[in-house]
Design an enzyme around this catalytic site. Structure first.
Site, short mmCIF file in Angstrom:
data_model
loop_
_atom_site.label_atom_id
_atom_site.label_comp_id
_atom_site.label_asym_id
_atom_site.label_seq_id
_atom_site.Cartn_x
_atom_site.Cartn_y
_atom_site.Cartn_z
N CYS A 146 0.82 -1.33 -0.15
CA CYS A 146 0.05 -0.06 0.17
C CYS A 146 0.82 1.23 0.05
CB CYS A 146 -0.97 0.01 1.08
SG CYS A 146 -0.19 -0.35 2.75
N1 LIG Z 1 -3.95 -4.27 5.25
C1 LIG Z 1 -3.46 -3.41 4.09
O1 LIG Z 1 -3.78 -2.26 4.12
C2 LIG Z 1 -2.68 -4.32 3.21
C3 LIG Z 1 -2.24 -5.52 3.24
N2 LIG Z 1 -1.40 -6.05 2.35
C4 LIG Z 1 -0.74 -7.52 2.62
O2 LIG Z 1 -1.95 -8.49 2.28
C5 LIG Z 1 -1.77 -9.64 2.78
C6 LIG Z 1 -3.05 -9.73 3.89
O3 LIG Z 1 -3.21 -8.63 4.71
P1 LIG Z 1 -4.47 -8.32 5.76
O4 LIG Z 1 -5.73 -8.81 4.90
O5 LIG Z 1 -4.25 -6.97 6.05
O6 LIG Z 1 -4.04 -9.25 6.84
P2 LIG Z 1 -4.89 -9.89 8.18
O7 LIG Z 1 -4.04 -9.95 9.25
O8 LIG Z 1 -6.16 -8.95 8.19
O9 LIG Z 1 -5.73 -11.06 7.45
C7 LIG Z 1 -4.39 -12.32 7.47
C8 LIG Z 1 -5.22 -13.55 6.84
O10 LIG Z 1 -4.32 -14.61 6.72
C9 LIG Z 1 -4.84 -15.82 7.47
N3 LIG Z 1 -3.83 -16.25 8.22
C10 LIG Z 1 -2.94 -15.65 9.02
N4 LIG Z 1 -2.02 -16.49 9.57
C11 LIG Z 1 -1.87 -17.32 8.85
C12 LIG Z 1 -1.21 -18.78 8.59
N5 LIG Z 1 -0.18 -18.92 9.28
N6 LIG Z 1 -1.33 -19.50 7.79
C13 LIG Z 1 -2.59 -19.23 6.94
N7 LIG Z 1 -3.40 -18.35 6.86
C14 LIG Z 1 -2.97 -17.35 7.95
C15 LIG Z 1 -5.83 -15.09 8.42
O11 LIG Z 1 -7.02 -16.12 8.50
P3 LIG Z 1 -7.16 -17.09 9.66
O12 LIG Z 1 -6.42 -16.58 10.77
O13 LIG Z 1 -8.76 -17.11 9.57
O14 LIG Z 1 -6.80 -18.16 9.14
C16 LIG Z 1 -6.59 -13.87 7.67
O15 LIG Z 1 -7.24 -14.52 6.52
C17 LIG Z 1 -0.49 -9.54 3.67
O16 LIG Z 1 0.54 -9.99 3.22
C18 LIG Z 1 -0.45 -7.88 3.78
O17 LIG Z 1 0.77 -7.41 3.99
C19 LIG Z 1 -0.93 -5.57 0.97
C20 LIG Z 1 -1.37 -4.23 0.88
C21 LIG Z 1 -2.20 -3.62 1.90
C1 LIG Z 2 0.37 0.57 8.96
C2 LIG Z 2 0.97 -0.80 8.78
O1 LIG Z 2 1.24 -1.53 9.80
N1 LIG Z 2 1.10 -1.00 7.44
C3 LIG Z 2 1.99 -2.14 7.15
C4 LIG Z 2 2.16 -2.30 5.69
C5 LIG Z 2 1.04 -2.85 4.94
C6 LIG Z 2 1.25 -3.39 3.52
O2 LIG Z 2 1.06 -2.96 2.53
O3 LIG Z 2 2.04 -4.57 3.51
P1 LIG Z 2 2.53 -5.58 2.41
O4 LIG Z 2 3.82 -4.97 1.99
O5 LIG Z 2 2.79 -6.86 3.26
O6 LIG Z 2 1.42 -5.44 1.50
C7 LIG Z 2 3.35 -2.20 7.74
O7 LIG Z 2 3.88 -1.10 7.90
O8 LIG Z 2 3.91 -3.13 7.66
#
Ligand SMILES: NC(=O)C1=CN([C@@H]2O[C@H](COP(=O)(O)OP(=O)(O)OC[C@H]3O[C@@H](n4cnc5c(N)ncnc54)[C@H](OP(=O)(O)O)[C@@H]3O)[C@@H](O)[C@H]2O)C=CC1
Ligand SMILES: CC(=O)N[C@@H](CCC(=O)OP(=O)(O)O)C(=O)O
Length: 344
Positions: A148
Protein backbone atom coordinates in the site's frame (compact mmCIF):
# COMPACT_ATOMS: atom_id res chain seq x y z
CA UNK A 1 -14.58 -16.57 -13.94
CA UNK A 2 -14.23 -18.78 -10.86
CA UNK A 3 -12.51 -16.94 -8.03
CA UNK A 4 -11.24 -18.24 -4.70
CA UNK A 5 -9.77 -16.19 -1.88
CA UNK A 6 -7.06 -17.71 0.28
CA UNK A 7 -7.22 -15.81 3.56
CA UNK A 8 -10.74 -14.43 3.24
CA UNK A 9 -11.06 -13.46 6.91
CA UNK A 10 -8.41 -10.71 6.89
CA UNK A 11 -9.04 -7.11 5.92
CA UNK A 12 -7.79 -7.43 2.36
CA UNK A 13 -9.71 -10.70 1.89
CA UNK A 14 -12.81 -8.98 3.19
CA UNK A 15 -12.19 -6.02 0.89
CA UNK A 16 -11.87 -8.35 -2.11
CA UNK A 17 -15.28 -9.77 -1.23
CA UNK A 18 -16.78 -6.29 -0.88
CA UNK A 19 -15.50 -5.28 -4.32
CA UNK A 20 -16.31 -8.58 -6.02
CA UNK A 21 -19.92 -8.34 -4.80
CA UNK A 22 -20.28 -5.79 -7.64
CA UNK A 23 -18.22 -7.64 -10.22
CA UNK A 24 -20.44 -9.14 -12.94
CA UNK A 25 -17.91 -11.76 -14.10
CA UNK A 26 -16.68 -13.09 -10.76
CA UNK A 27 -18.17 -16.21 -9.24
CA UNK A 28 -16.88 -16.81 -5.70
CA UNK A 29 -15.99 -20.49 -5.32
CA UNK A 30 -13.99 -20.96 -2.11
CA UNK A 31 -13.00 -18.81 0.82
CA UNK A 32 -10.34 -20.04 3.22
CA UNK A 33 -9.46 -19.59 6.86
CA UNK A 34 -7.20 -21.73 8.98
CA UNK A 35 -8.45 -20.48 12.36
CA UNK A 36 -12.17 -20.31 11.57
CA UNK A 37 -12.72 -23.19 9.15
CA UNK A 38 -16.38 -24.14 8.91
CA UNK A 39 -17.70 -20.75 10.06
CA UNK A 40 -19.82 -18.78 7.61
CA UNK A 41 -18.26 -15.64 6.25
CA UNK A 42 -21.31 -13.53 7.16
CA UNK A 43 -21.00 -14.60 10.78
CA UNK A 44 -17.45 -13.24 10.85
CA UNK A 45 -18.36 -10.15 8.80
CA UNK A 46 -22.07 -9.47 9.40
CA UNK A 47 -22.03 -6.61 6.88
CA UNK A 48 -22.01 -9.36 4.24
CA UNK A 49 -25.48 -10.52 5.26
CA UNK A 50 -27.48 -10.78 1.98
CA UNK A 51 -24.22 -10.93 -0.02
CA UNK A 52 -22.29 -14.04 0.99
CA UNK A 53 -23.04 -16.99 3.23
CA UNK A 54 -20.33 -19.48 2.25
CA UNK A 55 -18.71 -21.64 4.90
CA UNK A 56 -14.95 -21.26 5.08
CA UNK A 57 -12.72 -24.11 3.97
CA UNK A 58 -9.00 -24.41 4.62
CA UNK A 59 -5.74 -25.09 2.85
CA UNK A 60 -6.12 -28.83 3.29
CA UNK A 61 -8.62 -28.43 0.43
CA UNK A 62 -6.11 -26.74 -1.88
CA UNK A 63 -6.29 -29.39 -4.64
CA UNK A 64 -10.08 -29.09 -4.82
CA UNK A 65 -9.87 -25.28 -4.73
CA UNK A 66 -7.38 -25.23 -7.60
CA UNK A 67 -9.42 -27.67 -9.68
CA UNK A 68 -12.52 -25.48 -9.32
CA UNK A 69 -10.95 -22.02 -9.73
CA UNK A 70 -9.61 -19.90 -12.57
CA UNK A 71 -7.84 -17.52 -10.22
CA UNK A 72 -6.67 -17.50 -6.61
CA UNK A 73 -6.29 -14.30 -4.66
CA UNK A 74 -3.84 -14.92 -1.83
CA UNK A 75 -4.34 -12.54 1.08
CA UNK A 76 -2.05 -14.08 3.70
CA UNK A 77 0.86 -12.75 5.74
CA UNK A 78 4.07 -12.91 3.70
CA UNK A 79 5.86 -16.23 3.67
CA UNK A 80 2.78 -18.33 2.83
CA UNK A 81 1.94 -17.34 -0.73
CA UNK A 82 5.18 -18.63 -2.19
CA UNK A 83 4.48 -22.08 -0.70
CA UNK A 84 1.04 -22.08 -2.30
CA UNK A 85 2.26 -20.55 -5.58
CA UNK A 86 4.86 -23.29 -5.86
CA UNK A 87 2.31 -26.05 -5.19
CA UNK A 88 -0.22 -24.79 -7.75
CA UNK A 89 2.29 -23.84 -10.42
CA UNK A 90 1.54 -25.44 -13.80
CA UNK A 91 -2.04 -26.38 -12.82
CA UNK A 92 -3.70 -23.73 -14.97
CA UNK A 93 -4.84 -21.46 -12.17
CA UNK A 94 -3.74 -17.82 -12.10
CA UNK A 95 -2.47 -16.32 -8.85
CA UNK A 96 -2.75 -12.76 -7.57
CA UNK A 97 -0.78 -12.41 -4.35
CA UNK A 98 -1.56 -9.42 -2.18
CA UNK A 99 1.49 -9.97 0.01
CA UNK A 100 5.18 -9.45 -0.59
CA UNK A 101 6.43 -12.90 -1.60
CA UNK A 102 6.59 -12.35 -5.35
CA UNK A 103 7.38 -8.64 -5.47
CA UNK A 104 11.15 -8.79 -5.88
CA UNK A 105 12.98 -9.61 -9.11
CA UNK A 106 15.95 -10.63 -7.01
CA UNK A 107 14.82 -13.00 -4.28
CA UNK A 108 18.02 -12.24 -2.36
CA UNK A 109 16.53 -8.79 -1.69
CA UNK A 110 13.37 -10.45 -0.34
CA UNK A 111 15.43 -12.75 1.85
CA UNK A 112 17.47 -9.85 3.20
CA UNK A 113 14.48 -7.66 4.12
CA UNK A 114 11.97 -10.34 5.10
CA UNK A 115 14.53 -12.60 6.75
CA UNK A 116 13.11 -15.87 5.44
CA UNK A 117 14.28 -18.10 2.58
CA UNK A 118 12.37 -17.81 -0.70
CA UNK A 119 10.97 -21.22 -1.68
CA UNK A 120 9.84 -20.32 -5.23
CA UNK A 121 12.70 -18.29 -6.70
CA UNK A 122 12.14 -19.43 -10.30
CA UNK A 123 8.54 -18.11 -10.41
CA UNK A 124 7.88 -15.74 -13.29
CA UNK A 125 5.87 -13.18 -11.38
CA UNK A 126 4.88 -9.76 -12.69
CA UNK A 127 4.78 -6.72 -10.42
CA UNK A 128 1.17 -5.57 -10.49
CA UNK A 129 1.33 -1.81 -10.30
CA UNK A 130 -1.18 -1.79 -13.10
CA UNK A 131 -0.61 1.65 -14.60
CA UNK A 132 3.12 0.96 -15.03
CA UNK A 133 3.20 -2.76 -15.86
CA UNK A 134 -0.15 -3.33 -17.59
CA UNK A 135 1.24 -5.11 -20.66
CA UNK A 136 3.14 -7.65 -18.56
CA UNK A 137 0.14 -8.20 -16.27
CA UNK A 138 -2.01 -9.19 -19.30
CA UNK A 139 -0.19 -12.48 -19.79
CA UNK A 140 1.03 -13.14 -16.25
CA UNK A 141 0.30 -16.36 -14.38
CA UNK A 142 1.41 -14.87 -11.07
CA UNK A 143 0.87 -11.22 -10.23
CA UNK A 144 2.59 -9.69 -7.22
CA UNK A 145 0.22 -6.99 -6.09
CA UNK A 146 2.20 -4.06 -4.66
CA UNK A 147 2.17 -2.92 -1.05
CA UNK A 148 0.00 0.00 0.00
CA UNK A 149 2.75 2.50 0.83
CA UNK A 150 4.57 1.45 -2.30
CA UNK A 151 1.61 1.98 -4.63
CA UNK A 152 1.16 5.54 -3.40
CA UNK A 153 4.87 6.35 -3.39
CA UNK A 154 5.85 4.84 -6.76
CA UNK A 155 2.91 6.45 -8.57
CA UNK A 156 3.93 9.77 -7.02
CA UNK A 157 7.55 9.65 -8.13
CA UNK A 158 7.34 7.70 -11.41
CA UNK A 159 6.82 10.68 -13.78
CA UNK A 160 9.75 12.56 -12.24
CA UNK A 161 12.12 9.61 -12.29
CA UNK A 162 11.12 8.34 -15.73
CA UNK A 163 11.67 11.76 -17.29
CA UNK A 164 14.93 12.39 -15.39
CA UNK A 165 13.66 15.57 -13.76
CA UNK A 166 15.06 15.01 -10.25
CA UNK A 167 18.30 14.27 -8.48
CA UNK A 168 17.96 10.53 -7.79
CA UNK A 169 19.94 10.78 -4.56
CA UNK A 170 17.57 13.33 -3.04
CA UNK A 171 14.29 11.40 -2.71
CA UNK A 172 12.47 11.44 0.63
CA UNK A 173 9.14 9.66 1.13
CA UNK A 174 7.08 10.58 4.17
CA UNK A 175 3.93 8.47 4.35
CA UNK A 176 1.06 8.04 6.77
CA UNK A 177 -1.21 5.03 7.02
CA UNK A 178 -4.49 4.22 8.68
CA UNK A 179 -4.44 1.29 11.05
CA UNK A 180 -6.15 -1.26 8.78
CA UNK A 181 -2.81 -1.24 6.92
CA UNK A 182 -1.55 -3.51 9.66
CA UNK A 183 -4.28 -6.11 9.12
CA UNK A 184 -6.97 -7.42 11.46
CA UNK A 185 -4.70 -9.15 13.93
CA UNK A 186 -4.54 -7.61 17.39
CA UNK A 187 -1.53 -6.02 19.00
CA UNK A 188 -0.87 -3.28 21.51
CA UNK A 189 0.31 -0.66 19.00
CA UNK A 190 -3.08 -0.81 17.28
CA UNK A 191 -5.14 -0.87 20.47
CA UNK A 192 -7.50 2.17 20.55
CA UNK A 193 -6.04 3.92 23.63
CA UNK A 194 -2.54 3.58 22.17
CA UNK A 195 -3.33 4.64 18.62
CA UNK A 196 -6.15 7.15 19.05
CA UNK A 197 -5.06 10.82 19.37
CA UNK A 198 -1.56 9.70 18.51
CA UNK A 199 0.69 9.92 15.44
CA UNK A 200 3.84 7.89 15.37
CA UNK A 201 6.65 7.16 12.93
CA UNK A 202 7.96 3.61 12.83
CA UNK A 203 10.66 1.50 11.17
CA UNK A 204 12.63 4.60 10.15
CA UNK A 205 15.42 3.69 7.71
CA UNK A 206 14.36 0.04 7.82
CA UNK A 207 10.82 -0.44 6.57
CA UNK A 208 10.41 -3.40 4.21
CA UNK A 209 8.66 -1.27 1.60
CA UNK A 210 11.88 0.69 1.01
CA UNK A 211 13.48 -1.86 -1.36
CA UNK A 212 10.16 -2.33 -3.17
CA UNK A 213 9.91 1.39 -3.93
CA UNK A 214 13.60 1.46 -4.89
CA UNK A 215 13.20 -1.51 -7.24
CA UNK A 216 10.43 0.16 -9.26
CA UNK A 217 12.09 3.58 -9.34
CA UNK A 218 15.43 2.07 -10.35
CA UNK A 219 13.79 0.28 -13.26
CA UNK A 220 12.16 3.52 -14.40
CA UNK A 221 15.38 5.50 -13.98
CA UNK A 222 17.63 2.90 -15.58
CA UNK A 223 20.02 3.31 -12.64
CA UNK A 224 20.06 2.47 -8.94
CA UNK A 225 17.78 4.69 -6.84
CA UNK A 226 18.11 4.83 -3.05
CA UNK A 227 15.45 6.59 -1.01
CA UNK A 228 14.71 7.65 2.56
CA UNK A 229 11.30 6.33 3.60
CA UNK A 230 9.50 7.07 6.85
CA UNK A 231 6.07 5.51 7.50
CA UNK A 232 3.70 6.81 10.17
CA UNK A 233 0.67 5.30 11.84
CA UNK A 234 -2.27 7.67 12.20
CA UNK A 235 -5.57 7.14 14.02
CA UNK A 236 -7.97 6.39 11.20
CA UNK A 237 -9.06 3.07 9.82
CA UNK A 238 -8.33 3.54 6.09
CA UNK A 239 -6.15 5.68 3.91
CA UNK A 240 -2.57 6.51 3.00
CA UNK A 241 -1.13 9.93 2.36
CA UNK A 242 2.34 9.83 0.86
CA UNK A 243 4.30 13.08 0.58
CA UNK A 244 7.43 12.77 -1.55
CA UNK A 245 10.26 15.30 -1.84
CA UNK A 246 13.08 15.54 -4.37
CA UNK A 247 15.49 18.17 -5.69
CA UNK A 248 14.67 19.29 -9.22
CA UNK A 249 17.55 19.15 -11.66
CA UNK A 250 18.81 22.51 -12.92
CA UNK A 251 16.64 23.98 -15.63
CA UNK A 252 13.54 21.85 -14.94
CA UNK A 253 10.57 24.20 -15.01
CA UNK A 254 7.13 23.84 -13.48
CA UNK A 255 5.57 23.27 -16.89
CA UNK A 256 8.00 20.41 -17.63
CA UNK A 257 6.88 18.80 -14.35
CA UNK A 258 3.22 19.31 -15.28
CA UNK A 259 3.81 17.74 -18.67
CA UNK A 260 5.48 14.66 -17.11
CA UNK A 261 2.43 13.94 -14.93
CA UNK A 262 -0.06 14.50 -17.73
CA UNK A 263 1.94 12.41 -20.23
CA UNK A 264 2.15 9.37 -17.92
CA UNK A 265 -1.28 9.54 -16.32
CA UNK A 266 -3.50 11.72 -18.50
CA UNK A 267 -5.38 8.66 -19.81
CA UNK A 268 -5.44 6.71 -16.55
CA UNK A 269 -8.94 6.54 -15.06
CA UNK A 270 -7.81 5.54 -11.58
CA UNK A 271 -5.23 8.29 -11.29
CA UNK A 272 -6.86 11.63 -10.68
CA UNK A 273 -4.49 14.49 -11.34
CA UNK A 274 -5.32 17.38 -9.05
CA UNK A 275 -2.57 19.29 -10.81
CA UNK A 276 0.11 21.70 -9.66
CA UNK A 277 -1.01 23.14 -6.32
CA UNK A 278 -3.45 20.26 -5.67
CA UNK A 279 -4.02 18.83 -2.21
CA UNK A 280 -5.00 15.13 -2.20
CA UNK A 281 -6.89 13.96 0.86
CA UNK A 282 -7.50 10.40 1.99
CA UNK A 283 -11.20 11.03 2.50
CA UNK A 284 -11.65 11.78 -1.21
CA UNK A 285 -10.44 8.30 -2.13
CA UNK A 286 -12.02 6.30 0.70
CA UNK A 287 -13.55 3.02 -0.48
CA UNK A 288 -12.43 3.65 -4.08
CA UNK A 289 -9.62 2.55 -6.38
CA UNK A 290 -8.49 6.11 -7.06
CA UNK A 291 -5.05 7.52 -6.46
CA UNK A 292 -5.21 11.32 -6.23
CA UNK A 293 -2.01 13.20 -7.06
CA UNK A 294 -1.06 16.84 -6.52
CA UNK A 295 2.37 18.45 -6.98
CA UNK A 296 4.05 21.63 -5.84
CA UNK A 297 7.25 23.40 -6.81
CA UNK A 298 9.17 25.08 -4.00
CA UNK A 299 11.27 27.62 -5.87
CA UNK A 300 12.96 28.67 -2.61
CA UNK A 301 14.51 25.22 -2.01
CA UNK A 302 14.51 23.92 -5.58
CA UNK A 303 12.41 20.94 -4.55
CA UNK A 304 9.34 19.33 -6.04
CA UNK A 305 6.86 17.98 -3.49
CA UNK A 306 4.28 15.47 -4.65
CA UNK A 307 1.38 14.20 -2.56
CA UNK A 308 -0.64 11.04 -3.17
CA UNK A 309 -3.77 9.81 -1.42
CA UNK A 310 -5.17 6.30 -1.73
CA UNK A 311 -7.33 3.91 0.24
CA UNK A 312 -4.79 1.33 1.44
CA UNK A 313 -7.32 -1.49 1.21
CA UNK A 314 -8.48 -0.58 -2.30
CA UNK A 315 -5.85 0.92 -4.65
CA UNK A 316 -3.30 -0.20 -2.04
CA UNK A 317 -4.52 -3.83 -2.04
CA UNK A 318 -7.84 -5.40 -3.08
CA UNK A 319 -8.92 -2.79 -5.65
CA UNK A 320 -5.65 -2.95 -7.51
CA UNK A 321 -5.83 -6.75 -7.28
CA UNK A 322 -9.23 -6.66 -9.02
CA UNK A 323 -7.86 -4.15 -11.55
CA UNK A 324 -5.13 -6.72 -12.29
CA UNK A 325 -7.70 -9.52 -12.47
CA UNK A 326 -9.58 -7.53 -15.12
CA UNK A 327 -6.40 -6.99 -17.13
CA UNK A 328 -5.36 -10.67 -16.86
CA UNK A 329 -8.78 -11.91 -18.03
CA UNK A 330 -9.24 -9.35 -20.81
CA UNK A 331 -12.09 -7.52 -19.08
CA UNK A 332 -12.68 -3.79 -19.06
CA UNK A 333 -10.22 -2.58 -16.43
CA UNK A 334 -12.82 -0.72 -14.37
CA UNK A 335 -15.16 -3.71 -14.00
CA UNK A 336 -16.38 -3.87 -10.40
CA UNK A 337 -14.41 -0.77 -9.49
CA UNK A 338 -16.65 2.12 -10.43
CA UNK A 339 -18.19 2.97 -7.08
CA UNK A 340 -17.71 6.58 -6.03
CA UNK A 341 -15.63 7.12 -2.87
CA UNK A 342 -17.45 6.99 0.46
CA UNK A 343 -17.78 10.51 1.90
CA UNK A 344 -17.62 12.03 4.49
N1 LIG B 1 -3.95 -4.29 5.19
C1 LIG B 1 -3.48 -3.62 4.15
O1 LIG B 1 -3.77 -2.41 3.97
C2 LIG B 1 -2.61 -4.28 3.15
C3 LIG B 1 -2.15 -5.57 3.32
N2 LIG B 1 -1.35 -6.14 2.36
C4 LIG B 1 -0.87 -7.51 2.50
O2 LIG B 1 -1.93 -8.42 2.23
C5 LIG B 1 -1.78 -9.60 3.00
C6 LIG B 1 -3.03 -9.78 3.89
O3 LIG B 1 -3.14 -8.62 4.72
P1 LIG B 1 -4.39 -8.34 5.66
O4 LIG B 1 -5.63 -8.81 5.00
O5 LIG B 1 -4.27 -6.94 6.07
O6 LIG B 1 -4.04 -9.28 6.89
P2 LIG B 1 -4.97 -9.80 8.08
O7 LIG B 1 -4.06 -9.97 9.24
O8 LIG B 1 -6.16 -8.92 8.23
O9 LIG B 1 -5.45 -11.22 7.56
C7 LIG B 1 -4.56 -12.26 7.40
C8 LIG B 1 -5.25 -13.48 6.78
O10 LIG B 1 -4.28 -14.53 6.73
C9 LIG B 1 -4.76 -15.66 7.45
N3 LIG B 1 -3.63 -16.22 8.18
C10 LIG B 1 -2.98 -15.66 9.20
N4 LIG B 1 -1.93 -16.44 9.58
C11 LIG B 1 -1.95 -17.52 8.75
C12 LIG B 1 -1.14 -18.68 8.63
N5 LIG B 1 -0.12 -18.90 9.43
N6 LIG B 1 -1.45 -19.58 7.66
C13 LIG B 1 -2.50 -19.37 6.83
N7 LIG B 1 -3.31 -18.29 6.93
C14 LIG B 1 -3.04 -17.38 7.87
C15 LIG B 1 -5.87 -15.15 8.35
O11 LIG B 1 -6.86 -16.15 8.42
P3 LIG B 1 -7.27 -17.04 9.65
O12 LIG B 1 -6.64 -16.50 10.90
O13 LIG B 1 -8.76 -16.97 9.65
O14 LIG B 1 -6.75 -18.37 9.26
C16 LIG B 1 -6.43 -13.99 7.54
O15 LIG B 1 -7.39 -14.45 6.61
C17 LIG B 1 -0.51 -9.42 3.82
O16 LIG B 1 0.57 -9.98 3.15
C18 LIG B 1 -0.39 -7.90 3.89
O17 LIG B 1 0.89 -7.48 4.19
C19 LIG B 1 -1.06 -5.48 1.21
C20 LIG B 1 -1.49 -4.21 1.01
C21 LIG B 1 -2.26 -3.49 1.97
C1 LIG C 1 0.11 0.43 9.02
C2 LIG C 1 0.96 -0.79 8.73
O1 LIG C 1 1.38 -1.48 9.64
N1 LIG C 1 1.22 -1.05 7.46
C3 LIG C 1 2.00 -2.18 7.02
C4 LIG C 1 2.11 -2.21 5.52
C5 LIG C 1 0.95 -2.85 4.88
C6 LIG C 1 1.28 -3.42 3.52
O2 LIG C 1 1.11 -2.87 2.47
O3 LIG C 1 1.91 -4.55 3.61
P1 LIG C 1 2.50 -5.52 2.51
O4 LIG C 1 3.80 -5.02 2.02
O5 LIG C 1 2.73 -6.80 3.19
O6 LIG C 1 1.56 -5.63 1.43
C7 LIG C 1 3.43 -2.14 7.56
O7 LIG C 1 3.95 -1.09 7.86
O8 LIG C 1 4.06 -3.21 7.56
Amino acid sequence: MRVSIIGATGYTGEELLRILANHPAAEIKYLTSESQTGAKIDSIYPHFNHFYDQALVNLADLDKIVADSDVLFIALPHGHAMEIGKKVSGQGVKVIDLGADYRFKDTAVYEKWYKIPHVHPDAKAVYGLTELYREAVRTADIVANPGCYTTASILTLAPLVKNKLIDLTSIVVDAKSGISGAGRGLNLTHHLPEAFENVKAYNIAGHRHTPEIEQALSELAGSQVVISFTPHLIPMSRGILSTCYARLLDGVTASVVDEAFHALYGQEYFIRLLGRGGYPATKNTRGSNFCDLGWHIDTRTGRVIVVAAIDNLVKGAAGQAVQNLNVMFGLEERTGLTQAPLYP
